[in-house]
Motif scaffolding. Structure first.
Motif, PDB file in Angstrom:
ATOM      1  N   SER A  88     136.321 -10.402  12.459  1.00 40.46           N
ATOM      2  CA  SER A  88     135.370 -10.091  13.525  1.00 40.46           C
ATOM      3  C   SER A  88     136.109  -9.759  14.818  1.00 40.46           C
ATOM      4  O   SER A  88     135.760  -8.824  15.528  1.00 40.46           O
ATOM      5  N   SER A  89     137.148 -10.523  15.101  1.00 37.14           N
ATOM      6  CA  SER A  89     137.958 -10.271  16.292  1.00 37.14           C
ATOM      7  C   SER A  89     138.644  -8.913  16.195  1.00 37.14           C
ATOM      8  O   SER A  89     138.665  -8.145  17.155  1.00 37.14           O
ATOM      9  N   LEU A  90     139.195  -8.605  15.012  1.00 37.42           N
ATOM     10  CA  LEU A  90     139.851  -7.312  14.808  1.00 37.42           C
ATOM     11  C   LEU A  90     138.860  -6.164  14.940  1.00 37.42           C
ATOM     12  O   LEU A  90     139.185  -5.104  15.470  1.00 37.42           O
ATOM     13  N   THR A  91     137.649  -6.375  14.465  1.00 37.25           N
ATOM     14  CA  THR A  91     136.620  -5.345  14.574  1.00 37.25           C
ATOM     15  C   THR A  91     136.282  -5.078  16.033  1.00 37.25           C
ATOM     16  O   THR A  91     136.147  -3.920  16.440  1.00 37.25           O
ATOM     17  N   ARG A  92     136.177  -6.119  16.831  1.00 39.73           N
ATOM     18  CA  ARG A  92     135.910  -5.927  18.272  1.00 39.73           C
ATOM     19  C   ARG A  92     137.039  -5.147  18.921  1.00 39.73           C
ATOM     20  O   ARG A  92     136.808  -4.257  19.751  1.00 39.73           O
ATOM     21  N   PHE A  93     138.277  -5.458  18.536  1.00 35.02           N
ATOM     22  CA  PHE A  93     139.416  -4.731  19.102  1.00 35.02           C
ATOM     23  C   PHE A  93     139.395  -3.272  18.669  1.00 35.02           C
ATOM     24  O   PHE A  93     139.752  -2.377  19.435  1.00 35.02           O
ATOM     25  N   ALA A  94     138.979  -3.011  17.438  1.00 37.30           N
ATOM     26  CA  ALA A  94     138.879  -1.626  16.967  1.00 37.30           C
ATOM     27  C   ALA A  94     137.829  -0.865  17.770  1.00 37.30           C
ATOM     28  O   ALA A  94     138.047   0.288  18.163  1.00 37.30           O
ATOM     29  N   TRP A  95     136.679  -1.501  18.052  1.00 37.90           N
ATOM     30  CA  TRP A  95     135.638  -0.847  18.865  1.00 37.90           C
ATOM     31  C   TRP A  95     136.149  -0.593  20.280  1.00 37.90           C
ATOM     32  O   TRP A  95     135.864   0.463  20.869  1.00 37.90           O
ATOM     33  N   LEU A  96     136.914  -1.523  20.833  1.00 36.35           N
ATOM     34  CA  LEU A  96     137.493  -1.317  22.159  1.00 36.35           C
ATOM     35  C   LEU A  96     138.457  -0.137  22.138  1.00 36.35           C
ATOM     36  O   LEU A  96     138.462   0.700  23.048  1.00 36.35           O
ATOM     37  N   SER A  97     139.264  -0.044  21.098  1.00 36.66           N
ATOM     38  CA  SER A  97     140.192   1.083  20.959  1.00 36.66           C
ATOM     39  C   SER A  97     139.447   2.404  20.850  1.00 36.66           C
ATOM     40  O   SER A  97     139.876   3.415  21.412  1.00 36.66           O
ATOM     41  N   ILE A  98     138.340   2.409  20.137  1.00 36.67           N
ATOM     42  CA  ILE A  98     137.533   3.628  20.010  1.00 36.67           C
ATOM     43  C   ILE A  98     136.978   4.048  21.366  1.00 36.67           C
ATOM     44  O   ILE A  98     137.062   5.219  21.749  1.00 36.67           O
ATOM     45  N   ALA A  99     136.440   3.099  22.110  1.00 37.66           N
ATOM     46  CA  ALA A  99     135.903   3.411  23.445  1.00 37.66           C
ATOM     47  C   ALA A  99     136.994   3.937  24.366  1.00 37.66           C
ATOM     48  O   ALA A  99     136.795   4.914  25.101  1.00 37.66           O
ATOM     49  N   ALA A 100     138.150   3.311  24.316  1.00 40.05           N
ATOM     50  CA  ALA A 100     139.271   3.755  25.160  1.00 40.05           C
ATOM     51  C   ALA A 100     139.726   5.150  24.766  1.00 40.05           C
ATOM     52  O   ALA A 100     140.034   5.987  25.630  1.00 40.05           O
ATOM     53  N   ALA A 101     139.775   5.419  23.467  1.00 41.81           N
ATOM     54  CA  ALA A 101     140.208   6.738  23.010  1.00 41.81           C
ATOM     55  C   ALA A 101     139.241   7.821  23.452  1.00 41.81           C
ATOM     56  O   ALA A 101     139.657   8.893  23.905  1.00 41.81           O
ATOM     57  N   VAL A 102     137.942   7.565  23.346  1.00 33.86           N
ATOM     58  CA  VAL A 102     136.944   8.550  23.776  1.00 33.86           C
ATOM     59  C   VAL A 102     137.084   8.815  25.276  1.00 33.86           C
ATOM     60  O   VAL A 102     137.085   9.969  25.717  1.00 33.86           O
ATOM     61  N   THR A 103     137.218   7.752  26.056  1.00 34.91           N
ATOM     62  CA  THR A 103     137.401   7.901  27.504  1.00 34.91           C
ATOM     63  C   THR A 103     138.641   8.722  27.813  1.00 34.91           C
ATOM     64  O   THR A 103     138.613   9.639  28.641  1.00 34.91           O
ATOM     65  N   THR A 104     139.732   8.392  27.143  1.00 40.59           N
ATOM     66  CA  THR A 104     140.991   9.091  27.386  1.00 40.59           C
ATOM     67  C   THR A 104     140.904  10.562  26.979  1.00 40.59           C
ATOM     68  O   THR A 104     141.409  11.435  27.682  1.00 40.59           O
ATOM     69  N   ILE A 105     140.269  10.830  25.850  1.00 38.15           N
ATOM     70  CA  ILE A 105     140.118  12.224  25.397  1.00 38.15           C
ATOM     71  C   ILE A 105     139.350  13.031  26.429  1.00 38.15           C
ATOM     72  O   ILE A 105     139.753  14.137  26.798  1.00 38.15           O
ATOM     73  N   VAL A 106     138.245  12.482  26.903  1.00 39.92           N
ATOM     74  CA  VAL A 106     137.417  13.195  27.889  1.00 39.92           C
ATOM     75  C   VAL A 106     138.222  13.449  29.166  1.00 39.92           C
ATOM     76  O   VAL A 106     138.234  14.569  29.695  1.00 39.92           O
ATOM     77  N   LEU A 107     138.922  12.425  29.649  1.00 38.90           N
ATOM     78  CA  LEU A 107     139.682  12.585  30.896  1.00 38.90           C
ATOM     79  C   LEU A 107     140.849  13.564  30.733  1.00 38.90           C
ATOM     80  O   LEU A 107     141.056  14.445  31.574  1.00 38.90           O
ATOM     81  N   LYS A 108     141.606  13.424  29.663  1.00 35.35           N
ATOM     82  CA  LYS A 108     142.769  14.305  29.478  1.00 35.35           C
ATOM     83  C   LYS A 108     142.362  15.735  29.140  1.00 35.35           C
ATOM     84  O   LYS A 108     143.019  16.684  29.583  1.00 35.35           O
ATOM     85  N   ALA A 109     141.295  15.895  28.386  1.00 33.28           N
ATOM     86  CA  ALA A 109     140.805  17.253  28.118  1.00 33.28           C
ATOM     87  C   ALA A 109     140.330  17.887  29.421  1.00 33.28           C
ATOM     88  O   ALA A 109     140.570  19.074  29.670  1.00 33.28           O
ATOM     89  N   GLY A 110     139.661  17.086  30.252  1.00 27.46           N
ATOM     90  CA  GLY A 110     139.250  17.582  31.575  1.00 27.46           C
ATOM     91  C   GLY A 110     140.442  17.987  32.419  1.00 27.46           C
ATOM     92  O   GLY A 110     140.429  19.031  33.084  1.00 27.46           O
ATOM     93  N   ALA A 111     141.484  17.155  32.393  1.00 25.32           N
ATOM     94  CA  ALA A 111     142.700  17.484  33.148  1.00 25.32           C
ATOM     95  C   ALA A 111     143.335  18.765  32.612  1.00 25.32           C
ATOM     96  O   ALA A 111     143.819  19.600  33.387  1.00 25.32           O
ATOM     97  N   TYR A 112     143.333  18.940  31.304  1.00 20.27           N
ATOM     98  CA  TYR A 112     143.866  20.173  30.717  1.00 20.27           C
ATOM     99  C   TYR A 112     143.055  21.382  31.163  1.00 20.27           C
ATOM    100  O   TYR A 112     143.613  22.415  31.535  1.00 20.27           O
ATOM    101  N   LEU A 113     141.724  21.258  31.129  1.00 18.15           N
ATOM    102  CA  LEU A 113     140.868  22.379  31.530  1.00 18.15           C
ATOM    103  C   LEU A 113     141.072  22.731  33.005  1.00 18.15           C
ATOM    104  O   LEU A 113     140.996  23.897  33.379  1.00 18.15           O
ATOM    105  N   LEU A 114     141.332  21.709  33.826  1.00 16.04           N
ATOM    106  CA  LEU A 114     141.579  21.960  35.250  1.00 16.04           C
ATOM    107  C   LEU A 114     142.916  22.650  35.486  1.00 16.04           C
ATOM    108  O   LEU A 114     143.023  23.535  36.332  1.00 16.04           O
ATOM    109  N   THR A 115     143.928  22.231  34.734  1.00  9.65           N
ATOM    110  CA  THR A 115     145.285  22.684  35.027  1.00  9.65           C
ATOM    111  C   THR A 115     145.818  23.755  34.089  1.00  9.65           C
ATOM    112  O   THR A 115     146.662  24.550  34.480  1.00  9.65           O
ATOM    113  N   GLY A 116     145.373  23.746  32.848  1.00  7.45           N
ATOM    114  CA  GLY A 116     145.951  24.650  31.851  1.00  7.45           C
ATOM    115  C   GLY A 116     147.288  24.143  31.337  1.00  7.45           C
ATOM    116  O   GLY A 116     148.029  24.876  30.670  1.00  7.45           O
ATOM    117  N   SER A 117     147.622  22.880  31.570  1.00  8.46           N
ATOM    118  CA  SER A 117     148.903  22.303  31.185  1.00  8.46           C
ATOM    119  C   SER A 117     148.928  21.964  29.696  1.00  8.46           C
ATOM    120  O   SER A 117     148.087  21.210  29.201  1.00  8.46           O
TER     121      SER A 117
END
Length: 145
Positions: free
Chosen positions: A16-45
């Motif tokens: 159960s603890s590992l499952t909660r950590f997996a859900w946290l990792s999923i949320a963090a990954a989605v947040t990071t993807i959105v932010l970094k994709a946004g940064a890429y779209l802004l900069t073209g880097s």
């Protein structure tokens, strides 16, 4: 007659603890993807694009880990007399293959950019968005540790 400790409830608690950590990792990954994709779209880097792709691999890996943890938590049955714990290995194999695929995509994009150079735009704003993604990852890494 001595009574054996009930390890099944401990195992369920650990899963159960590992499952909660997996859900946290999923949320963090989605947040990071959105932010970094946004940064890429802004900069073209291409560097920021590769960061977004790497985050996508992390998301797929976390989702696979969650799925495999759920399967591994199943009790033993007739066809799996020792349980389903080996299902967790599939998450590792999948993530390794995804890393290789992401590396190939990043190499391809980098070569294209070398052959057809393009300037980076809105560096300041892209840096701010990238720092937000980094802070998000730092927070989650502290929780996971």
């Amino acid at each position: 007659m001595s009574k054996q400790p009930d390890t099944s409830s401990k195992d369920k608690k650990d899963r159960s603890s590992l499952t909660r950590f997996a859900w946290l990792s999923i949320a963090a990954a989605v947040t990071t993807i959105v932010l970094k994709a946004g940064a890429y779209l802004l900069t073209g880097s291409v560097g920021l694009l590769s960061d977004a792709i790497e985050s996508l691999v992390n998301l797929a890996g976390a989702m696979m880990a969650l799925t495999m943890l759920t399967i591994a938590a199943r009790p033993a049955d007739e066809s799996h007399v020792y349980g389903h714990s080996k299902a967790e290995y599939f998450a590792s194999i999948t993530e390794g293959l995804l890393i290789l695929a992401a590396a190939a995509g990043i190499i391809y994009t980098a070569i294209q950019r070398l052959l057809q150079p393009k300037g980076i735009e809105q560096v300041g704003m892209g840096l701010v968005v990238s720092v937000l993604a980094t802070r998000s990852n730092f927070f989650v890494s502290r929780v996971l540790l």
